[in-house]
Design a protein around this motif. Structure first.
Motif, mmCIF file in Angstrom:
data_model
loop_
_atom_site.group_PDB
_atom_site.id
_atom_site.type_symbol
_atom_site.label_atom_id
_atom_site.label_comp_id
_atom_site.label_asym_id
_atom_site.label_seq_id
_atom_site.Cartn_x
_atom_site.Cartn_y
_atom_site.Cartn_z
ATOM 1 N N GLU A 89 6.423 29.922 -23.891
ATOM 2 C CA GLU A 89 7.417 30.717 -23.141
ATOM 3 C C GLU A 89 8.717 29.925 -22.975
ATOM 4 O O GLU A 89 8.702 28.725 -22.686
ATOM 5 C CB GLU A 89 6.796 31.103 -21.794
ATOM 6 N N GLY A 90 9.849 30.608 -23.176
ATOM 7 C CA GLY A 90 11.135 29.948 -23.354
ATOM 8 C C GLY A 90 11.637 29.081 -22.221
ATOM 9 O O GLY A 90 12.314 28.085 -22.458
ATOM 10 N N SER A 91 11.332 29.431 -20.963
ATOM 11 C CA SER A 91 11.873 28.659 -19.844
ATOM 12 C C SER A 91 11.078 27.397 -19.554
ATOM 13 O O SER A 91 11.453 26.615 -18.688
ATOM 14 C CB SER A 91 11.915 29.529 -18.572
ATOM 15 N N ASN A 107 7.974 27.313 -18.399
ATOM 16 C CA ASN A 107 7.133 27.511 -17.212
ATOM 17 C C ASN A 107 5.674 27.795 -17.544
ATOM 18 O O ASN A 107 4.860 27.944 -16.636
ATOM 19 C CB ASN A 107 7.677 28.676 -16.368
ATOM 20 N N PHE A 154 8.699 23.236 -12.788
ATOM 21 C CA PHE A 154 8.284 24.219 -13.778
ATOM 22 C C PHE A 154 6.920 24.771 -13.364
ATOM 23 O O PHE A 154 6.166 24.119 -12.646
ATOM 24 C CB PHE A 154 8.224 23.615 -15.189
ATOM 25 N N ARG A 203 12.215 27.690 -11.551
ATOM 26 C CA ARG A 203 13.426 27.736 -12.369
ATOM 27 C C ARG A 203 13.119 27.377 -13.811
ATOM 28 O O ARG A 203 13.698 27.926 -14.735
ATOM 29 C CB ARG A 203 14.467 26.766 -11.780
ATOM 30 N N GLY A 204 12.206 26.453 -14.013
ATOM 31 C CA GLY A 204 11.777 26.103 -15.355
ATOM 32 C C GLY A 204 12.498 24.908 -15.931
ATOM 33 O O GLY A 204 13.592 24.535 -15.489
ATOM 34 N N PRO A 262 13.297 24.039 -19.774
ATOM 35 C CA PRO A 262 13.181 24.336 -21.202
ATOM 36 C C PRO A 262 12.854 23.087 -22.012
ATOM 37 O O PRO A 262 13.398 22.011 -21.763
ATOM 38 C CB PRO A 262 14.568 24.883 -21.561
ATOM 39 N N ALA A 302 23.172 25.825 -20.381
ATOM 40 C CA ALA A 302 21.975 25.199 -19.817
ATOM 41 C C ALA A 302 22.213 23.721 -19.561
ATOM 42 O O ALA A 302 21.760 23.156 -18.565
ATOM 43 C CB ALA A 302 20.785 25.390 -20.768
ATOM 44 N N SER A 320 24.128 23.252 -16.383
ATOM 45 C CA SER A 320 23.286 23.431 -15.207
ATOM 46 C C SER A 320 22.487 22.184 -14.908
ATOM 47 O O SER A 320 22.349 21.770 -13.750
ATOM 48 C CB SER A 320 22.331 24.622 -15.424
#
Length: 282
Positions: free
Chosen positions: A115-117, A119, A237, A242-243, A245, A266, A269
């Motif tokens: 999964e992309g984030s 998490n 995560f 929020r995760g 990546p 990203a 951030s």
């Protein structure tokens, strides 16, 4: 289901059969079963569990089965499963499923893990949508998804679909072979981490349970087990977080920034998080 025969003690045969039936079980449950089968009184001390595990693994090696464990990342309770040691544990270990159901299970396990984030989770709705692409009605897919959770391959965590204990224990070689770039290891216990926090300085991960142990040993303050940096705002995560990546964690976006000279949103951030964390320490 293979039967243990030969010189194996009857008590060990019973214990092996119980492990096969239970599939996934906690260490307290395992110890209680050992006491019951061997008629050990509650008030008496029991030998360490590892010799029992070694005996079972010795008797089951001919069937490519082995007892393995992983720590629950939140509670710290050790979970056990009798796993298949062959190359494709999803296809071989999940024998109750049809071919199409196995494809759906693989799709969900891989979708959650990549999964992309970062998490290692997806909403129940997203999981249903991903699975229905493999065929079947929404009701059929939802029923199968709940079956996967009941069998320990997946789990539900506050509305999110995550990897179940069985996947984390049994699919280590599967993830190592095909998804090595997505694996995080807890810096403290060295087991796979699918929830927790990442140090913004050295990108080491730590389980929620292990983070609690570190904080308790440091007077309530969390510090990175690797670089010892004090962390006031953990980079979290896991389900609903929020995760982190994986591209950021590996430094891929920072490297891209150096080469191109333009910051990705990203990356901006993460830099902002680092500045806030540093200012808190001052």
């Amino acid at each position: 289901m293979p039967m243990v025969t030969g010189d194996t003690e009857p008590e060990q045969q019973m214990l092996v059969q119980w492990c096969m039936s239970a599939q996934v079980f906690s260490e307290p449950e395992f110890r209680q079963t050992i006491r019951r089968i061997h008629c050990i009184d509650e008030g008496k001390d029991m030998e360490e569990i590892l010799p029992v595990v070694e005996q079972i693994n010795g008797s089951m090696s001919a069937f490519s089965l082995e007892l393995r464990s992983a720590m629950d990342q939140t509670s710290g309770v050790r979970m056990w499963a009798l796993v298949n040691t062959n190359a494709d544990p999803i296809s071989i270990g999940a024998t109750p499923y049809t071919a199409s159901e196995l494809i759906m299970l693989k799709t969900l396990v891989e979708g959650v893990f990549t999964e992309g984030s970062g998490n290692y989770s997806m909403s129940f709705h997203d999981a249903l949508r991903l699975a229905t692409k493999r065929g079947g009605t929404r009701a059929e897919v939802e029923s199968l998804l709940r079956r996967f959770t009941g069998d320990g391959w997946l789990a539900l965590d506050e509305g999110f679909v995550v990897l179940g204990a069985r996947s984390i224990i049994e699919l280590q070689s599967y993830f190592n072979t095909g998804f090595a770039d997505y694996i995080r290891l807890c810096s403290l216990c060295k087991e796979m981490a699918t929830s927790g926090a990442v140090c913004m300085e050295c990108q080491e991960a730590v389980h929620p349970y292990c983070a609690g142990r570190v904080a308790e040993a440091n007077g309530g303050q969390l510090s990175c087990p690797k670089c010892n940096r004090h962390i006031r705002q953990p980079w979290k995560f896991g389900p609903g977080e929020r995760g982190v990546p994986h591209a950021l964690e590996s430094g891929a976006l920072e490297a891209k920034e150096e080469n191109v000279g333009v910051e990705e949103p990203a990356t901006q951030s993460i830099k902002k998080l680092r500045i806030e964390d540093s200012s808190d320490e001052e």
